[in-house]
Enzyme design. Structure first.
Site, PDB file in Angstrom:
ATOM      1  N   GLU A   2       0.839  -1.194   0.000  1.00  0.00           N
ATOM      2  CA  GLU A   2       0.000   0.000   0.000  1.00  0.00           C
ATOM      3  C   GLU A   2       0.875   1.245   0.000  1.00  0.00           C
ATOM      4  O   GLU A   2       1.791   1.365   0.803  1.00  0.00           O
ATOM      5  CB  GLU A   2      -0.884  -0.017   1.253  1.00  0.00           C
ATOM      6  N   LYS A  91     -10.649  -1.858   8.622  1.00  0.00           N
ATOM      7  CA  LYS A  91      -9.349  -1.547   9.218  1.00  0.00           C
ATOM      8  C   LYS A  91      -9.607  -0.961  10.608  1.00  0.00           C
ATOM      9  O   LYS A  91     -10.178   0.113  10.735  1.00  0.00           O
ATOM     10  CB  LYS A  91      -8.605  -0.532   8.339  1.00  0.00           C
TER      11      LYS A  91
END
Length: 168
Positions: A2, A91
């Site tokens: 990411e 998340k």
């Protein structure tokens, strides 16, 4: 892997990483806060989007673009909202501050929601989060310190990644 929108010129870096990886790496964009950023990230090669919050426009863009969406949440209300918006997983941030027990407690009323702890995950605590019910963990600067990236010390990053994985 990411790359976050906090990185200057992140779209150029996403394009370069996508080109270099040639499909061998799942490449995503993080800290995605708007639908425009979501569209730009996917155009640059991102195959998943990570957000710091639960944002209806980003969720809709991810759905329209056909990519995974991981919104950030901390409270049960935020987890429920993320689920309603179609999050691939939620998340849980800041995970280290909240601890593995919080994740276990949060999973109690949300057993159907995949939880992905992020923020302060290290090789010392990652297994605790996995044991508490996390579907995966997100590790950042503990594995990929900014100074190692800036210095191009890929051997150090590789060694850190291997050590992290060996503790799981």
């Amino acid at each position: 892997m990411e790359l976050t929108f906090t990185i200057p010129d992140v779209l150029r870096h996403l394009e370069r990483a996508a080109s270099a990886a040639g499909g061998d790496v799942l490449l995503g964009a993080g800290t995605v806060r708007t639908a425009g950023e979501a569209r730009d990230a996917v155009s640059a090669g991102a195959t998943f989007l990570v957000a710091p919050d639960v944002n209806e426009q980003v969720a809709e863009a991810a759905r329209d673009l056909g990519v995974a969406y991981f919104p950030g949440a901390m409270t049960p209300t935020e987890v429920a909202r993320a689920e309603t918006l179609g999050a691939t997983a939620v998340k849980v941030f800041p995970a280290a501050t909240l601890g593995a027990r919080f994740l276990r407690d949060l999973a109690g009323p949300f057993p159907q929601v995949p939880l992905l702890p992020s923020g302060g995950i290290t090789e010392q605590n990652a297994a605790d989060f996995l044991s508490a019910g996390a579907v995966a963990v997100a590790a950042g600067t503990g594995v990929v310190p900014p100074d190692a990236v800036a210095g191009g010390d890929w051997a150090d990053i590789t060694a850190r990644a291997r050590s992290f994985r060996s503790h799981l």
